[in-house]
Design a protein around this motif. Structure first.
Motif, short mmCIF file in Angstrom:
data_model
loop_
_atom_site.label_atom_id
_atom_site.label_comp_id
_atom_site.label_asym_id
_atom_site.label_seq_id
_atom_site.Cartn_x
_atom_site.Cartn_y
_atom_site.Cartn_z
N ALA A 1 27.99 12.89 37.52
CA ALA A 1 28.28 13.14 36.12
C ALA A 1 27.13 13.87 35.43
N LYS A 2 25.89 13.57 35.86
CA LYS A 2 24.73 14.13 35.16
C LYS A 2 23.51 14.09 36.07
N TRP B 1 19.18 14.82 35.84
CA TRP B 1 18.06 15.13 34.97
C TRP B 1 16.74 14.93 35.68
N ILE C 1 20.05 11.06 39.16
CA ILE C 1 21.45 11.46 39.18
C ILE C 1 22.29 10.29 38.70
N GLU C 2 23.13 10.54 37.71
CA GLU C 2 24.05 9.51 37.23
C GLU C 2 25.46 9.89 37.68
N SER D 1 29.77 9.10 37.78
CA SER D 1 30.81 8.82 36.78
C SER D 1 31.07 7.33 36.58
N ARG E 1 23.31 4.97 39.16
CA ARG E 1 22.23 5.94 39.04
C ARG E 1 21.39 5.97 40.32
#
Length: 89
Positions: free
Chosen positions: A53-54, A56, A65-66, A68, A72
Motif C-alpha cells: 500500500a505504501k 517510505w 513497507i506498509e 494493505s 509493516r
C-alpha cells in the motif's frame, strides 16, 4: 500486595499487547548462512500474498513497507548488517 497486583497486571497487559501486535523481530542481525536462510523463510511466510500500500524511507539505510492489511515491513542497514522486522496489525 498492591505492587504484586500491579506487576501481574502490567505483565499480562504486555503479553496481550504483544499478541495483538504480533511482532516478528530478530534479536540480532543474522550472520551465518543458516540464520539468513531461516530469516528469509520466516519473512516469506509472514509476507506471502500481501499487497503493498505504501513505501517510505526516513533515513538512507532504512526502508519501510506498509501492506494493505496494515502489516509493516522494516529493513534497517547499519555496520552490523541488515536488520528486518515485520509488524502485523
Amino acid at each position: 500486595m498492591r505492587s504484586d497486583y500491579l506487576q501481574r497486571h502490567l505483565s499480562l497487559r504486555k503479553v496481550i499487547l504483544s499478541i495483538m501486535k504480533k511482532e516478528i523481530e530478530y534479536p540480532s542481525v543474522p550472520q551465518t548462512p543458516r540464520e539468513l536462510k531461516n530469516e528469509a523463510k520466516q519473512l516469506n511466510e509472514a509476507l506471502k500474498g500481501k499487497v503493498v500500500a505504501k513505501v517510505w524511507r526516513h533515513r538512507a539505510g532504512e526502508i519501510a513497507i506498509e501492506f494493505s492489511d496494515g502489516t509493516r515491513f522494516f529493513a534497517d542497514w547499519d555496520e552490523k548488517g541488515l536488520e528486518t522486522t515485520v509488524t502485523e496489525s
